[in-house]
Design a protein around this motif. Structure first.
Motif, PDB file in Angstrom:
ATOM      1  N   LEU A 270      28.998  -8.805 -30.849  1.00 15.22           N
ATOM      2  CA  LEU A 270      30.068  -9.590 -30.235  1.00 15.22           C
ATOM      3  C   LEU A 270      30.448 -10.772 -31.143  1.00 15.22           C
ATOM      4  CD1 LEU A 270      28.991  -9.813 -26.463  1.00 15.22           C
ATOM      5  CD2 LEU A 270      30.191  -7.980 -27.663  1.00 15.22           C
ATOM      6  N   ASP A 271      31.757 -11.036 -31.252  1.00 16.78           N
ATOM      7  CA  ASP A 271      32.192 -12.207 -32.008  1.00 16.78           C
ATOM      8  C   ASP A 271      32.430 -13.374 -31.048  1.00 16.78           C
ATOM      9  OD1 ASP A 271      34.561 -11.609 -30.757  1.00 16.78           O
ATOM     10  OD2 ASP A 271      35.579 -10.916 -32.556  1.00 16.78           O
TER      11      ASP A 271
ATOM     12  N   GLU B 271      35.485  -2.871 -23.730  1.00 18.13           N
ATOM     13  CA  GLU B 271      36.914  -3.194 -23.796  1.00 18.13           C
ATOM     14  C   GLU B 271      37.380  -3.452 -25.222  1.00 18.13           C
ATOM     15  OE1 GLU B 271      37.764  -6.483 -21.220  1.00 18.13           O
ATOM     16  OE2 GLU B 271      36.795  -5.519 -19.509  1.00 18.13           O
ATOM     17  N   GLN B 272      36.521  -4.106 -26.008  1.00 22.67           N
ATOM     18  CA  GLN B 272      36.922  -4.474 -27.371  1.00 22.67           C
ATOM     19  C   GLN B 272      36.582  -3.371 -28.372  1.00 22.67           C
ATOM     20  OE1 GLN B 272      38.354  -7.472 -28.173  1.00 22.67           O
ATOM     21  NE2 GLN B 272      38.236  -8.377 -26.136  1.00 22.67           N
TER      22      GLN B 272
ATOM     23  N   GLN C 297      30.440  -4.575 -20.697  1.00 20.99           N
ATOM     24  CA  GLN C 297      31.838  -4.390 -20.347  1.00 20.99           C
ATOM     25  C   GLN C 297      32.775  -4.917 -21.450  1.00 20.99           C
ATOM     26  OE1 GLN C 297      33.023  -2.742 -17.729  1.00 20.99           O
ATOM     27  NE2 GLN C 297      35.104  -3.094 -18.498  1.00 20.99           N
TER      28      GLN C 297
ATOM     29  N   LEU D  97      35.073 -14.690 -29.912  1.00 20.50           N
ATOM     30  CA  LEU D  97      36.065 -14.406 -28.882  1.00 20.50           C
ATOM     31  C   LEU D  97      35.439 -13.606 -27.734  1.00 20.50           C
ATOM     32  CD1 LEU D  97      39.073 -14.990 -28.578  1.00 20.50           C
ATOM     33  CD2 LEU D  97      39.533 -12.741 -29.532  1.00 20.50           C
TER      34      LEU D  97
ATOM     35  N   VAL E 139      34.930 -14.651 -23.720  1.00 17.46           N
ATOM     36  CA  VAL E 139      35.311 -13.858 -22.551  1.00 17.46           C
ATOM     37  C   VAL E 139      34.107 -13.656 -21.626  1.00 17.46           C
ATOM     38  CG1 VAL E 139      36.217 -11.626 -21.790  1.00 17.46           C
ATOM     39  CG2 VAL E 139      37.175 -12.711 -23.841  1.00 17.46           C
TER      40      VAL E 139
END
Lengths: 469, 81
Positions: free
Chosen positions: B36-37, B17-18, B13, B39, B43
């Motif tokens: 993924l980073d 979103e990103q 998800q 941030l 989340v």
């Protein structure tokens, strides 16, 4: 803890020259390595330093390594050096040029800044040092200008000198010649610049990260160079500990700053690097380096407030105020009413403290600024974007504590009466508000969650009620 | 819903979103190679705290941080027990 007060009326180049034996010291990133000695004798601007003498020079480079070469070459020659940080939007360039009265741009990007008429000199720079003799003697006490994020518009330009920036550094401490510094920070900002200056002033080596390099690759390279001292924010360290190469470094000294160091990250680091001395420090671009804590506990002993050599601290309305020779003198463009220091010379850090059992703990910011992994978010800026959404009446942006980046941004949103969402389109609306934010804001400013709420508390003065701590 | 399926759901998800291309999630995947980073992880961890009711990153003391996706799932499974 020893924090000497030094006062250097020198330049970087003079300091390096005076060090004598620099044979083993170097500065390296993933693509290049240069001997400290060459920084004194060579030039990375093709010997065009004479052209920049006495000018206000903006330095814009695509990596830290090139910036390091420029700082060594231009300190003492330029009247003013303005360091443009890597993530600062280019739309702020005109206001920075005006405020800093920039005469010259030094950049490794060919046409950078050519459209600004007040800039008369463009000097290309590169990653290579060419042997070039020209007078490198100290001629100016160069002003070092660092950029910090403003409330919602252009950055503030903070004025430092070589002396204020180096006040916390113990001159000449590299006893066995084996000290190798590194940092997760960028040296174009205050935290990283401190590490750069420590390396140069002590004649030690420095390992910098490259923009194209992953955390795992950087750590592996830092391990190859046998890094002994390494610094970063708690968020940097959490990311490092999730990297498969975290075990390739074996530093003797670990430093955290720029964010609140909580108990979890301190104990994780202690268990992962049992031999390292772990310090968390308090410093800010405006106030300078204030103190460090080495007892491996979050917060700091209350006695530090009155017992820190060369630093005066006091707490007013729960906020920490600092006066020291390490503080910046002023903001550029702010000369008529100095808002950086009060009449007595104290800097309000805006950081709120709470006293519990003889220890002070940082609990938030008085101005409500949210610190997301070391990056500042002003709630008002995010609210202004959300409030532009056609179905939004008003919004409140607040922080949510987070174990990975310290804090995240979340938004409470009140919808216009005519556009109350029913159950089915609520999710779609939340996503739409997020898309709206993503289009207008850097990713760390985009809320992690949007809560649709029936109302927000308004104070008697008609303002949103904010809870900062 | 298992802990694993919830974690897979949140990774997917957040990446969606990103607008991030997520690497295929298998136990040997290094987290920092997932796409993924920091941030995004922040989340994911915040949402898992809401859905699973645990936050092992805040509570874990002498355990190691997860390095692979498999570590990450076990990190949460142990905390949820």
């Amino acid at each position: 803890m020893r924090m000497p007060q030094n006062s250097y009326t020198s330049s970087l180049c003079d300091t390096l020259t005076a060090k004598g034996d620099l044979s083993d010291s170097f500065v390296a990133d993933a693509g290049a390595r240069v001997a400290m000695l060459d920084l004194i004798t060579g030039s990375a601007i093709y010997g065009r330093g004479d052209e920049l003498r006495g000018l206000s020079v903006l330095i814009k480079t695509s990596d830290q390594f090139t910036a390091a070469l420029m700082l060594c070459e231009l300190d003492g020659i330029a009247r003013r050096m303005v360091l443009y940080p890597p993530d600062m939007p280019i739309k702020y360039l005109p206001s920075v040029i005006d405020l800093a009265e920039v005469d010259a741009i030094v950049s490794d990007e060919a046409a950078f800044g050519r459209e600004y008429p007040r800039v008369r000199h463009f000097v290309p720079c590169g990653r290579e040092i060419v042997l070039q003799e020209y007078d490198r003697g100290l001629q100016y006490q160069t002003e070092w200008i660092l950029l910090t994020s403003g409330t919602s518009g252009p950055p503030k330009l903070v004025v430092h000198t070589f002396s204020s920036l180096t006040g916390a550094i113990e001159y000449g401490r590299n006893p066995d010649g084996r000290t190798v510094w590194s940092t997760f920070y960028d040296i174009r900002r205050y935290g990283g610049l401190q590490i750069f200056l420590r390396a140069v002033l002590t004649g030690s080596s420095l390992v910098l990260s490259s923009p194209w390099e992953s955390t795992a690759e950087f750590l592996a390279r830092a391990g190859e160079h046998k890094v002994t001292h390494i610094s970063g924010t708690p968020s940097h360290w959490r990311r490092a500990l999730m990297s498969p190469t975290a075990n390739l470094i074996d530093p003797g000294h670990i430093r955290l700053s720029g964010e609140i160091a909580d108990h979890a990250i301190l104990s994780h680091l202690r268990s992962f690097y049992p031999h390292a001395r772990i310090a968390h420090a308090f410093a800010s671009t405006e106030a300078g380096v204030a103190f460090e804590v080495t007892d491996n506990v979050a917060g700091f002993p209350a006695a530090l407030i009155s017992n820190t050599p060369n630093i005066e601290m006091r707490i007013e309305n729960s906020s920490l105020w600092i006066r020291s020779a390490r503080s910046a003198s002023r903001y550029l463009g702010d000369e008529s009413s100095n808002t950086l220091r009060n009449a007595e010379g104290f800097v309000d850090t805006g950081d709120l403290l709470e006293l519990r059992d003889g220890r002070y703990y940082f609990v938030g910011r008085r101005d409500g600024v949210i610190n997301v992994g070391g990056l500042k978010v002003h709630p008002e800026e995010v609210e202004a974007v959300i409030n532009r959404h056609p179905r939004v009446e008003m919004s409140l942006v607040r922080k949510k504590k987070n174990p990975i980046v310290g804090a995240l941004v979340v938004a409470d949103v009140v919808l216009k009466t005519a556009s109350q969402a029913d159950h089915y389109d609520l999710r779609e609306l939340q996503l739409d508000i997020l898309r709206f934010c993503r289009d207008a804001l850097s990713s760390y400013k985009v809320p992690a969650a949007v809560h649709i709420v029936p109302s927000l508390a308004i104070s008697e003065s008609g303002k949103l009620v904010r809870h900062y701590a | 819903m298992t802990v694993r399926s919830e974690i897979v759901e949140q990774f997917t998800q957040v990446a969606l979103e990103q607008d991030i291309r997520l690497a295929p999630l298998n136990d040997n995947l290094e987290l920092l190679e997932s796409g993924l980073d920091s941030l995004c992880f922040a989340v994911v961890v915040a949402r898992l705290e809401a859905s699973l009711g645990v936050d092992p990153f805040s509570s874990a003391e002498d355990t190691r941080f997860p390095v692979t996706f498999g570590d990450f799932v076990r990190f949460y499974e142990n905390a949820s027990e």
